[in-house]
Design a protein around this motif. Structure first.
Motif, PDB file in Angstrom:
ATOM      1  N   MET A  93      18.063   1.698  14.488  1.00  0.00           N
ATOM      2  CA  MET A  93      17.595   0.716  13.472  1.00  0.00           C
ATOM      3  C   MET A  93      16.849   0.320  12.323  1.00  0.00           C
ATOM      4  N   MET A  94      16.255  -0.051  13.095  1.00  0.00           N
ATOM      5  CA  MET A  94      13.982  -0.212  12.435  1.00  0.00           C
ATOM      6  C   MET A  94      13.788   1.343  11.985  1.00  0.00           C
ATOM      7  N   GLU A  95      13.715   2.102  11.967  1.00  0.00           N
ATOM      8  CA  GLU A  95      13.316   3.757  11.709  1.00  0.00           C
ATOM      9  C   GLU A  95      14.208   3.838  10.536  1.00  0.00           C
ATOM     10  N   PHE A  96      15.582   3.706  10.585  1.00  0.00           N
ATOM     11  CA  PHE A  96      15.988   3.115   9.127  1.00  0.00           C
ATOM     12  C   PHE A  96      15.004   2.700   7.597  1.00  0.00           C
ATOM     13  N   LEU A  97      15.042   1.295   8.801  1.00  0.00           N
ATOM     14  CA  LEU A  97      13.983   0.616   7.498  1.00  0.00           C
ATOM     15  C   LEU A  97      13.369   0.885   7.582  1.00  0.00           C
ATOM     16  N   LYS A  98      12.280   1.252   7.954  1.00  0.00           N
ATOM     17  CA  LYS A  98      10.711   2.333   7.426  1.00  0.00           C
ATOM     18  C   LYS A  98      11.406   3.186   6.579  1.00  0.00           C
ATOM     19  N   LYS A  99      11.747   4.250   7.230  1.00  0.00           N
ATOM     20  CA  LYS A  99      11.861   5.734   5.990  1.00  0.00           C
ATOM     21  C   LYS A  99      11.843   4.699   4.344  1.00  0.00           C
ATOM     22  N   ALA A 100      13.549   3.552   4.802  1.00  0.00           N
ATOM     23  CA  ALA A 100      13.603   2.993   3.218  1.00  0.00           C
ATOM     24  C   ALA A 100      12.358   2.224   2.628  1.00  0.00           C
ATOM     25  N   THR A 101      12.277   1.472   3.431  1.00  0.00           N
ATOM     26  CA  THR A 101      10.923   0.769   2.413  1.00  0.00           C
ATOM     27  C   THR A 101       9.855   1.483   2.106  1.00  0.00           C
ATOM     28  N   GLU A 102       9.675   2.876   2.636  1.00  0.00           N
ATOM     29  CA  GLU A 102       8.652   4.010   2.345  1.00  0.00           C
ATOM     30  C   GLU A 102       9.582   4.100   1.234  1.00  0.00           C
ATOM     31  N   TRP A 103      10.233   4.796   1.203  1.00  0.00           N
ATOM     32  CA  TRP A 103      10.648   4.811  -0.514  1.00  0.00           C
ATOM     33  C   TRP A 103      10.665   4.589  -1.140  1.00  0.00           C
ATOM     34  N   VAL A 104      10.813   3.225  -1.226  1.00  0.00           N
ATOM     35  CA  VAL A 104      11.332   2.098  -2.098  1.00  0.00           C
ATOM     36  C   VAL A 104       9.480   2.290  -2.559  1.00  0.00           C
ATOM     37  N   LEU A 105       8.344   2.130  -1.814  1.00  0.00           N
ATOM     38  CA  LEU A 105       6.916   1.673  -2.273  1.00  0.00           C
ATOM     39  C   LEU A 105       6.872   3.225  -2.674  1.00  0.00           C
ATOM     40  N   ASP A 106       6.972   4.590  -2.868  1.00  0.00           N
ATOM     41  CA  ASP A 106       6.892   5.145  -3.107  1.00  0.00           C
ATOM     42  C   ASP A 106       6.899   5.007  -4.464  1.00  0.00           C
ATOM     43  N   LYS A 107       8.184   5.027  -4.830  1.00  0.00           N
ATOM     44  CA  LYS A 107       8.830   5.051  -5.874  1.00  0.00           C
ATOM     45  C   LYS A 107       8.395   4.073  -6.968  1.00  0.00           C
ATOM     46  N   GLU A 108       7.905   2.751  -6.808  1.00  0.00           N
ATOM     47  CA  GLU A 108       6.745   2.058  -6.608  1.00  0.00           C
ATOM     48  C   GLU A 108       6.080   2.244  -7.278  1.00  0.00           C
ATOM     49  N   GLU A 109       5.121   3.338  -6.437  1.00  0.00           N
ATOM     50  CA  GLU A 109       3.850   3.446  -6.779  1.00  0.00           C
ATOM     51  C   GLU A 109       4.038   5.000  -7.757  1.00  0.00           C
ATOM     52  N   GLU A 110       4.495   5.403  -8.194  1.00  0.00           N
ATOM     53  CA  GLU A 110       5.255   6.550  -9.477  1.00  0.00           C
ATOM     54  C   GLU A 110       5.261   5.239 -10.365  1.00  0.00           C
ATOM     55  N   ALA A 111       6.029   4.525 -10.105  1.00  0.00           N
ATOM     56  CA  ALA A 111       5.889   3.812 -11.455  1.00  0.00           C
ATOM     57  C   ALA A 111       5.009   3.289 -11.571  1.00  0.00           C
ATOM     58  N   ALA A 112       4.050   2.907 -11.039  1.00  0.00           N
ATOM     59  CA  ALA A 112       2.536   1.841 -11.483  1.00  0.00           C
ATOM     60  C   ALA A 112       1.588   3.295 -11.531  1.00  0.00           C
ATOM     61  N   LYS A 113       2.137   4.809 -11.407  1.00  0.00           N
ATOM     62  CA  LYS A 113       1.225   5.472 -12.491  1.00  0.00           C
ATOM     63  C   LYS A 113       1.561   6.001 -13.917  1.00  0.00           C
ATOM     64  N   GLU A 114       2.781   5.296 -14.276  1.00  0.00           N
ATOM     65  CA  GLU A 114       3.063   5.953 -15.757  1.00  0.00           C
ATOM     66  C   GLU A 114       3.320   4.792 -16.597  1.00  0.00           C
ATOM     67  N   CYS A 115       2.653   3.440 -15.491  1.00  0.00           N
ATOM     68  CA  CYS A 115       2.350   2.178 -15.697  1.00  0.00           C
ATOM     69  C   CYS A 115       3.891   1.403 -16.438  1.00  0.00           C
ATOM     70  N   ARG A 116       4.375   1.493 -15.432  1.00  0.00           N
ATOM     71  CA  ARG A 116       5.653   0.668 -15.287  1.00  0.00           C
ATOM     72  C   ARG A 116       6.133   0.058 -14.436  1.00  0.00           C
ATOM     73  N   ILE A 117       5.406  -0.973 -14.104  1.00  0.00           N
ATOM     74  CA  ILE A 117       5.139  -1.993 -13.474  1.00  0.00           C
ATOM     75  C   ILE A 117       4.684  -3.070 -13.570  1.00  0.00           C
ATOM     76  N   ASP A 118       5.906  -4.634 -13.724  1.00  0.00           N
ATOM     77  CA  ASP A 118       5.871  -5.218 -14.115  1.00  0.00           C
ATOM     78  C   ASP A 118       4.726  -6.141 -12.437  1.00  0.00           C
ATOM     79  N   LEU A 119       3.543  -5.980 -13.082  1.00  0.00           N
ATOM     80  CA  LEU A 119       2.563  -7.458 -12.444  1.00  0.00           C
ATOM     81  C   LEU A 119       3.214  -8.527 -11.673  1.00  0.00           C
ATOM     82  N   GLU A 120       3.634  -9.022 -12.492  1.00  0.00           N
ATOM     83  CA  GLU A 120       3.909 -10.446 -11.793  1.00  0.00           C
ATOM     84  C   GLU A 120       5.170 -10.104 -10.995  1.00  0.00           C
ATOM     85  N   ASP A 121       5.996  -9.496 -11.099  1.00  0.00           N
ATOM     86  CA  ASP A 121       6.825  -9.228  -9.970  1.00  0.00           C
ATOM     87  C   ASP A 121       6.095  -8.589  -8.578  1.00  0.00           C
ATOM     88  N   LEU A 122       5.361  -7.819  -9.071  1.00  0.00           N
ATOM     89  CA  LEU A 122       4.273  -7.066  -8.475  1.00  0.00           C
ATOM     90  C   LEU A 122       3.775  -8.088  -7.776  1.00  0.00           C
TER      91      LEU A 122
END
Length: 75
Positions: A1-30
């Protein structure tokens, strides 16, 4: 279960990083996310330090007991 959560977290962080590269991140939320993670990290660190102190105390007591028993066997 922990391995799944780690992978899910990494996936979300990857998506947020991609959004940041495209200037689509809300800095206040971050910043809220950063503050939350720092707070959780600090709480976990404090709890770990308390647990380590308790274990050190128990270990010390056991070493004292062992030394007393060993002195009995030498007598």
């Amino acid at each position: 279960m922990m391995e799944f959560l780690k992978k899910a977290t990494e996936w979300v962080l990857d998506k947020e990083e991609e959004a940041a590269k495209e200037c689509r991140i809300d800095l206040e939320d971050l910043q809220k996310q950063i503050d939350l993670i720092r707070s959780k990290r600090d709480a976990m660190k404090k709890e770990c330090e308390e647990n380590l102190r308790e274990l050190e105390h128990i270990l010390h007591r056991l070493e004292v007991i062992k030394a007393k028993e060993e002195s009995c066997r030498r007598s």
